[in-house]
Scaffold this motif. Sequence first.
Motif, mmCIF file in Angstrom:
data_model
loop_
_atom_site.group_PDB
_atom_site.id
_atom_site.type_symbol
_atom_site.label_atom_id
_atom_site.label_comp_id
_atom_site.label_asym_id
_atom_site.label_seq_id
_atom_site.Cartn_x
_atom_site.Cartn_y
_atom_site.Cartn_z
ATOM 1 N N ARG A 115 0.718 -1.175 -0.097
ATOM 2 C CA ARG A 115 0.233 0.034 0.155
ATOM 3 C C ARG A 115 0.905 1.337 0.101
ATOM 4 N N GLU A 118 2.304 1.820 -3.361
ATOM 5 C CA GLU A 118 1.147 2.189 -4.283
ATOM 6 C C GLU A 118 1.273 3.643 -4.240
ATOM 7 N N GLY A 121 4.606 5.548 -5.519
ATOM 8 C CA GLY A 121 4.887 5.285 -6.834
ATOM 9 C C GLY A 121 6.217 5.579 -7.227
#
Length: 133
Positions: A115, A118, A121
């Motif tokens: 997470r 994500e 990035g």
Amino acid sequence: MSVSPTGPLSGLPADPNAPQPARPSVLSLAIKEKAALYAAYMPFLKNGGMFVPTNKPYKVGDEIYLILSLMDDPNKYPIAGKVAWITPAGANNNKAQGIGVHFPADETGQRARLRIEEILGAALRSSRATHTL
């Protein structure tokens, strides 16, 4: 004069001075913005990790129970990790005092790491300074 046994089997209270098994410290960390997440995340640890500002004394290897909140994510990430990094008070370059908590290899650690990565990035490849390196 007779001496009575004490402890859990005797029905009498155990010696309050007897060493107790160490319980993990519980720390809570709420990350409110991407820049703060970038500064606190420790991708160089095998399972990922998080820098947690604290002035409590810890030792490398201490068990920590971290409750992590990430920005607008409604989920909380409970992580049973270990201290892998210590930044003492008065560290060079005015680094914040605290500890690095290494995520476990289990599902909770992987869920938090995925997470975080994500959310971050492309910022993961940035060369900006963090709380650790």
